[in-house]
Scaffold this motif. Structure first.
Motif, PDB file in Angstrom:
ATOM      1  N   ARG A   1      51.602  43.370  -4.036  1.00  0.00           N
ATOM      2  CA  ARG A   1      50.838  43.245  -2.791  1.00  0.00           C
ATOM      3  C   ARG A   1      49.531  42.496  -3.031  1.00  0.00           C
ATOM      4  O   ARG A   1      49.185  41.564  -2.290  1.00  0.00           O
ATOM      5  N   ASP A   2      48.812  42.885  -4.079  1.00  0.00           N
ATOM      6  CA  ASP A   2      47.519  42.265  -4.362  1.00  0.00           C
ATOM      7  C   ASP A   2      47.682  40.797  -4.766  1.00  0.00           C
ATOM      8  O   ASP A   2      46.872  39.942  -4.375  1.00  0.00           O
ATOM      9  N   ARG A   3      48.732  40.500  -5.529  1.00  0.00           N
ATOM     10  CA  ARG A   3      48.982  39.110  -5.943  1.00  0.00           C
ATOM     11  C   ARG A   3      49.368  38.242  -4.736  1.00  0.00           C
ATOM     12  O   ARG A   3      48.972  37.078  -4.650  1.00  0.00           O
ATOM     13  N   MET A   4      50.164  38.810  -3.829  1.00  0.00           N
ATOM     14  CA  MET A   4      50.540  38.055  -2.626  1.00  0.00           C
ATOM     15  C   MET A   4      49.301  37.734  -1.783  1.00  0.00           C
ATOM     16  O   MET A   4      49.188  36.642  -1.222  1.00  0.00           O
ATOM     17  N   LEU A   5      48.396  38.667  -1.700  1.00  0.00           N
ATOM     18  CA  LEU A   5      47.160  38.449  -0.948  1.00  0.00           C
ATOM     19  C   LEU A   5      46.341  37.340  -1.575  1.00  0.00           C
ATOM     20  O   LEU A   5      45.828  36.448  -0.891  1.00  0.00           O
ATOM     21  N   CYS A   6      46.228  37.346  -2.895  1.00  0.00           N
ATOM     22  CA  CYS A   6      45.469  36.296  -3.600  1.00  0.00           C
ATOM     23  C   CYS A   6      46.120  34.932  -3.406  1.00  0.00           C
ATOM     24  O   CYS A   6      45.427  33.934  -3.146  1.00  0.00           O
ATOM     25  N   LEU A   7      47.454  34.875  -3.543  1.00  0.00           N
ATOM     26  CA  LEU A   7      48.140  33.592  -3.363  1.00  0.00           C
ATOM     27  C   LEU A   7      47.990  33.077  -1.939  1.00  0.00           C
ATOM     28  O   LEU A   7      47.838  31.880  -1.710  1.00  0.00           O
ATOM     29  N   ASN A   8      48.036  33.988  -0.984  1.00  0.00           N
ATOM     30  CA  ASN A   8      47.892  33.586   0.419  1.00  0.00           C
ATOM     31  C   ASN A   8      46.542  32.918   0.658  1.00  0.00           C
ATOM     32  O   ASN A   8      46.445  31.928   1.387  1.00  0.00           O
ATOM     33  N   ILE A   9      45.522  33.441   0.022  1.00  0.00           N
ATOM     34  CA  ILE A   9      44.183  32.857   0.145  1.00  0.00           C
ATOM     35  C   ILE A   9      44.147  31.461  -0.494  1.00  0.00           C
ATOM     36  O   ILE A   9      43.567  30.502   0.045  1.00  0.00           O
ATOM     37  N   ILE A  10      44.836  31.334  -1.650  1.00  0.00           N
ATOM     38  CA  ILE A  10      44.880  30.037  -2.338  1.00  0.00           C
ATOM     39  C   ILE A  10      45.556  28.979  -1.481  1.00  0.00           C
ATOM     40  O   ILE A  10      45.139  27.811  -1.449  1.00  0.00           O
ATOM     41  N   PHE A  11      46.602  29.389  -0.726  1.00  0.00           N
ATOM     42  CA  PHE A  11      47.361  28.426   0.071  1.00  0.00           C
ATOM     43  C   PHE A  11      46.779  28.180   1.454  1.00  0.00           C
ATOM     44  O   PHE A  11      47.409  27.520   2.281  1.00  0.00           O
ATOM     45  N   GLN A  12      45.598  28.721   1.735  1.00  0.00           N
ATOM     46  CA  GLN A  12      44.970  28.486   3.042  1.00  0.00           C
ATOM     47  C   GLN A  12      44.551  27.021   3.166  1.00  0.00           C
ATOM     48  O   GLN A  12      44.201  26.375   2.208  1.00  0.00           O
TER      49      GLN A  12
END
Length: 420
Positions: A409-420
C-alpha cells in the motif's frame, strides 16, 4: 427527545438504512469491525483515548449523487460521564463539524431509525427486485448458476442498482459466501445486502460495484505515466482491502482482475469469495486439497509456488497427472494472496489479461515453471523498473520473504506520486 445508541453490527446498519429516505440516521456503539478499520488507516495515533473518552458511530443515509456512496459514517467523540446527561451531545458535535465544511456536503439529520434485533437469515423480499434476467449475462461460474443486474425498488428512495448471484438450491457455496460476507463491512469489499430463495435456486443480493477490472483491459491509455497512475491507484486500493481481510483472518485464494470490480468513480471492490476461507487458530491450517472429484479448483496462472501441485519431476504428457491427484495439497495464506496481487497488476499491463505468462500456452506447464524451476513472471513491455521491483518482492519463492500488503500500500502511494 432522547437518542438511542444501539448495539448492532455495521453491516446490519447499511442494509437497513439503504432503502430509507435521505437524512435517516443510526447511532451505534463501535464494534470489532470498526477497530479493524482503525488499525489499517494511515493516521497519526499519538493521541491516546482515555477511559472516560470514547466514540460512537453516526451512520446517515445520504444522496449518493453527492457523496458517491449511499451511507456515510462519522466517528463522534463523547465523554462517558456526560453522555447520559446530554444524549444530544453527539449530534451537536456532528452539526458543528458539518456547518464548518466549505464543500457543501451536509446532510441534515431528519429521522432516527431504531432497529429490531438482527435477522440472522438476512432475508430480502424478492418482490422488491425488478429487471432480473439471468440470460443477459452469460457467465455461469464454477460455483454459481449465473448472475444478473437488477434494481431494488424502495418506497421512500430512488431505485438502487444491485447485482444478484444465483446458486443451486442448498448449495454449499451459497451458504459459505453468505456466512462469510455477513461479517464484512468495508468500502473496498463488496457489500452483501441479503438473500432470498425460490423452489429451484438460492440468491445473494450485492451492491452493484461496477464492471470487472479484467473488462477494462487492455488499458486504452496512451501515456505510460497516466497508465501507471491508474495501476498504482488501483493497487493502492486493493492493498488496503487485502489488509482489511488479513486483519479479519480471511484468505481470498482467488484474487484476479476478474474478481475485482471498479465503478465509474474509479473505486474498487474485492468480490467473489467462493474460494475464500477463514483462518481459525487451531481449527484449520489453511491446507486444502487442490482437487475435489478430479476438478481443478484454482487457476494455476495466479498461484504461488506453495499452492501449486507437485510435478514430481515427471514429464507432463497428460493433464490428469496434475488435475486428478487427490493427495495434492496447497498451502494458502495472506502471503499467497500477495503473490496473486502481483499477477493481478501484471494483468493490467497485458494485451490479454486472462493469460499471465503469455509465453506459456499450456497452463499445465505453470507448476513446472513456477514451483519446480523457481521462475517468475517476466517484465511486461512498458512496465517501469520501479514497479517491477515491487512485483518481484511479491513473488519471493518463500512465502515468509514476500512483501506485506501494508508495505505494498505504501509503495503504491509513493509510485502514484512519482507518476503525477
Amino acid at each position: 427527545m432522547p437518542l438511542n445508541i444501539q448495539n448492532i453490527s455495521p453491516s446490519y446498519v447499511i442494509r437497513s438504512l439503504l432503502p430509507k429516505s435521505y437524512g435517516t440516521f443510526i447511532l451505534r456503539y463501535p464494534t470489532a469491525n470498526d477497530e479493524v478499520i482503525s488499525l489499517i488507516k494511515i493516521e497519526d495515533h499519538h493521541s491516546q483515548e482515555t477511559s472516560t473518552h470514547s466514540y460512537i458511530i453516526l451512520s446517515i443515509r445520504v444522496d449518493e449523487t453527492v457523496y458517491k456512496y449511499y451511507i456515510q459514517h462519522y466517528r463522534l467523540p463523547y465523554i462517558l460521564e456526560n453522555i447520559h446527561k446530554n444524549t444530544q451531545q453527539p449530534l451537536e458535535i456532528y452539526n458543528r463539524q458539518q456547518n464548518n465544511l466549505k464543500n457543501g456536503k451536509f446532510t441534515p439529520l431528519k429521522h432516527e431509525l431504531i432497529l429490531p434485533p438482527e435477522d440472522e437469515s438476512w432475508f430480502l423480499d424478492k418482490k422488491y427486485f425488478q429487471g432480473i434476467d439471468f440470460d443477459r449475462i452469460r457467465n455461469v461460474g464454477m460455483n454459481n448458476q449465473g448472475t444478473s443486474t437488477a434494481v431494488w425498488q424502495c418506497e421512500k428512495q430512488n431505485d438502487i442498482k444491485v447485482f444478484i448471484k444465483r446458486f443451486k438450491k442448498n448449495s454449499s457455496y451459497f451458504r459459505h459466501e453468505l456466512s462469510l460476507l455477513k461479517e464484512f463491512c468495508y468500502f473496498s469489499i463488496i457489500t452483501l445486502y441479503g438473500q432470498y430463495s425460490d423452489n429451484h435456486y438460492s440468491y445473494l443480493v450485492f451492491e452493484n460495484g461496477g464492471k470487472s477490472l479484467e473488462s477494462c483491459c487492455p488499458l486504452k491509455i496512451r501515456s505510460m505515466k497516466t497508465k501507471m497512475r491508474f495501476i498504482t491507484t488501483v493497487g493502492f486500493q486493493i492493498a488496503y482491502a487485502m489488509m482489511y481481510l488479513e486483519k479479519k483472518n480471511i484468505v481470498h485464494r482467488d484474487l484476479t482482475a476478474s474478481n475485482v470490480l471498479i465503478d465509474s468513480y474509479g473505486f474498487i471492490r474485492i468480490a467473489d469469495f467462493g474460494h475464500a476461507i477463514h483462518k481459525q487458530e487451531g481449527k484449520n491450517t489453511l491446507e486444502r486439497s487442490q482437487t475435489t472429484t478430479g476438478e481443478n479448483r484454482f487457476q494455476f496462472r495466479f498461484l504461488a509456488p506453495e499452492c501449486l501441485p507437485e510435478t514430481k519431476q515427471r514429464e507432463i504428457t497428460d493433464t490428469s497427472i496434475i488435475l486428478n491427484q487427490a493427495d495434492v495439497y496447497a498451502r494458502f495464506s495472506s502471503k499467497s494472496d500477495v503473490w496473486s496481487f502481483g499477477i493481478l497488476l501484471i494483468q493490467l499491463m497485458l494485451d490479454d489479461p486472462r493469460k499471465p505468462y503469455p509465453h506459456i500456452s499450456n497452463v499445465n506447464e505453470i507448476p513446472r515453471y513456477v514451483k519446480q524451476e523457481g521462475k517468475i513472471h517476466p517484465q511486461p513491455p512498458g512496465c517501469p523498473m520501479d514497479m517491477y521491483l515491487i512485483l518481484k518482492r511479491c513473488w519471493a519463492y518463500e512465502a515468509k520473504n514476500r512483501i506485506s500488503f501494508t508495505e505494498i500500500r505504501d509503495r503504491m502511494l509513493c509510485l502514484n506520486i512519482i507518476f503525477q
